[in-house]
Write a protein that holds these residues in place. Structure first.
Motif, mmCIF file in Angstrom:
data_model
loop_
_atom_site.group_PDB
_atom_site.id
_atom_site.type_symbol
_atom_site.label_atom_id
_atom_site.label_comp_id
_atom_site.label_asym_id
_atom_site.label_seq_id
_atom_site.Cartn_x
_atom_site.Cartn_y
_atom_site.Cartn_z
ATOM 1 N N GLY A 11 4.304 45.964 -13.795
ATOM 2 C CA GLY A 11 4.616 45.283 -12.545
ATOM 3 C C GLY A 11 5.072 43.849 -12.769
ATOM 4 N N VAL A 12 6.290 43.555 -12.347
ATOM 5 C CA VAL A 12 6.756 42.173 -12.313
ATOM 6 C C VAL A 12 6.414 41.682 -10.907
ATOM 7 C CG1 VAL A 12 8.749 40.625 -12.441
ATOM 8 C CG2 VAL A 12 8.587 42.588 -14.000
ATOM 9 N N ILE A 13 5.266 41.019 -10.801
ATOM 10 C CA ILE A 13 4.790 40.560 -9.497
ATOM 11 C C ILE A 13 5.515 39.258 -9.190
ATOM 12 C CG2 ILE A 13 2.776 39.893 -8.149
ATOM 13 C CD1 ILE A 13 1.112 41.483 -10.325
ATOM 14 N N LYS A 14 6.300 39.260 -8.115
ATOM 15 C CA LYS A 14 7.183 38.135 -7.834
ATOM 16 C C LYS A 14 6.839 37.498 -6.492
ATOM 17 C CE LYS A 14 12.088 37.071 -7.566
ATOM 18 N NZ LYS A 14 12.074 36.491 -6.230
ATOM 19 N N LYS A 15 6.773 36.176 -6.511
ATOM 20 C CA LYS A 15 6.577 35.406 -5.279
ATOM 21 C C LYS A 15 7.496 34.194 -5.392
ATOM 22 C CE LYS A 15 2.651 33.227 -4.652
ATOM 23 N NZ LYS A 15 1.214 33.006 -4.416
ATOM 24 N N ASN A 16 8.432 34.068 -4.455
ATOM 25 C CA ASN A 16 9.450 33.026 -4.521
ATOM 26 C C ASN A 16 10.185 33.148 -5.854
ATOM 27 O OD1 ASN A 16 8.575 32.107 -1.967
ATOM 28 N ND2 ASN A 16 6.935 30.958 -2.941
ATOM 29 N N ASN A 17 10.227 32.084 -6.646
ATOM 30 C CA ASN A 17 10.921 32.198 -7.926
ATOM 31 C C ASN A 17 9.931 32.213 -9.094
ATOM 32 O OD1 ASN A 17 13.552 32.678 -8.792
ATOM 33 N ND2 ASN A 17 13.728 30.637 -9.660
ATOM 34 N N ASN A 18 8.714 32.709 -8.811
ATOM 35 C CA ASN A 18 7.676 32.789 -9.834
ATOM 36 C C ASN A 18 7.257 34.236 -10.059
ATOM 37 O OD1 ASN A 18 7.324 29.916 -10.178
ATOM 38 N ND2 ASN A 18 6.347 29.914 -8.165
ATOM 39 N N VAL A 19 6.769 34.499 -11.267
ATOM 40 C CA VAL A 19 6.216 35.817 -11.594
ATOM 41 C C VAL A 19 4.827 35.617 -12.181
ATOM 42 C CG1 VAL A 19 8.424 36.996 -11.879
ATOM 43 C CG2 VAL A 19 7.385 35.838 -13.842
ATOM 44 N N PHE A 20 4.000 36.644 -12.053
ATOM 45 C CA PHE A 20 2.609 36.578 -12.488
ATOM 46 C C PHE A 20 2.465 37.240 -13.850
ATOM 47 C CE2 PHE A 20 -1.917 37.809 -12.373
ATOM 48 C CZ PHE A 20 -2.470 36.575 -12.056
ATOM 49 N N ILE A 21 1.901 36.518 -14.811
ATOM 50 C CA ILE A 21 1.698 37.085 -16.147
ATOM 51 C C ILE A 21 0.237 36.947 -16.562
ATOM 52 C CG2 ILE A 21 4.088 36.724 -16.890
ATOM 53 C CD1 ILE A 21 3.151 34.228 -18.440
ATOM 54 N N CYS A 22 -0.170 37.810 -17.495
ATOM 55 C CA CYS A 22 -1.539 37.820 -18.006
ATOM 56 C C CYS A 22 -1.491 37.797 -19.527
ATOM 57 C CB CYS A 22 -2.271 39.095 -17.576
ATOM 58 S SG CYS A 22 -2.444 39.275 -15.799
ATOM 59 N N LYS A 23 -2.565 37.311 -20.133
ATOM 60 C CA LYS A 23 -2.652 37.277 -21.597
ATOM 61 C C LYS A 23 -3.505 38.438 -22.071
ATOM 62 C CE LYS A 23 -2.832 33.878 -25.198
ATOM 63 N NZ LYS A 23 -3.109 32.478 -25.507
ATOM 64 N N ARG A 24 -2.996 39.165 -23.064
ATOM 65 C CA ARG A 24 -3.730 40.305 -23.608
ATOM 66 C C ARG A 24 -4.905 39.817 -24.459
ATOM 67 N NH1 ARG A 24 -1.470 45.045 -23.068
ATOM 68 N NH2 ARG A 24 -2.349 45.990 -24.942
ATOM 69 N N ALA A 25 -6.018 40.531 -24.378
ATOM 70 C CA ALA A 25 -7.190 40.202 -25.199
ATOM 71 C C ALA A 25 -6.828 40.363 -26.674
ATOM 72 C CB ALA A 25 -8.358 41.123 -24.831
ATOM 73 N N ASP A 26 -7.401 39.528 -27.516
ATOM 74 C CA ASP A 26 -7.063 39.537 -28.939
ATOM 75 C C ASP A 26 -7.254 40.900 -29.596
ATOM 76 O OD1 ASP A 26 -6.280 36.889 -28.919
ATOM 77 O OD2 ASP A 26 -8.248 36.141 -29.533
ATOM 78 N N GLU A 27 -8.263 41.669 -29.143
ATOM 79 C CA GLU A 27 -8.535 42.960 -29.789
ATOM 80 C C GLU A 27 -7.607 44.083 -29.313
ATOM 81 O OE1 GLU A 27 -11.240 42.600 -26.224
ATOM 82 O OE2 GLU A 27 -10.720 41.272 -27.888
#
Length: 132
Positions: A11-27
């Motif tokens: 999912g490319v979650i988009k609001k205005n000209n921004n997108v929401f990203i998450c960082k994957r856990a190291d493991e």
């Protein structure tokens, strides 16, 4: 031996000209890198159903609709993935790292400042082409 392709809803979650990203856990596979949230499409599930389930679990959003952006197949050597990427802009809730993962809203023109898995390069390019 044929490699199994893992079907993933992204999912490319988009609001205005921004997108929401998450960082994957190291493991995790490709751990420590940023990603667009999503997860595996289970047997009998459509991409949209998987997206709806995964985004509720991962980022606390209830999504109402999505539109297909791009589909990418990528071989990481140890696993193959088919990324079914959808843009999500019709949702309820406040996006956050519901599983405790770091997350943030990022301007589309700032995506190059983050480290993503190799398969995501095409996603970022498609986002920029469509929205810049």
């Amino acid at each position: 031996m044929t490699k199994v392709i893992i079907n993933v809803a992204v999912g490319v979650i988009k609001k205005n000209n921004n997108v929401f990203i998450c960082k994957r856990a190291d493991e995790q596979h490709q751990g420590g890198l940023w990603e667009f949230p999503g997860g595996k499409v289970e047997a009998g599930e459509s991409v949209f159903q998987a997206l709806k389930r995964e985004l509720l679990e991962e980022v606390g959003l209830t999504i109402h609709s999505s539109s297909e952006l791009i589909t990418i197949e990528h071989d990481y050597g140890d696993k193959c993935v088919r990324l079914n990427v959808h843009v999500v802009s019709n949702f309820n809730g406040q996006a956050h790292g519901a599983e405790g993962q770091p997350s943030e809203w990022v301007g589309i023109d700032e995506l190059d400042n983050y480290d993503f898995p190799a398969a995501n390069v095409e996603i970022i390019s498609a986002i920029k082409t469509k929205y810049n």
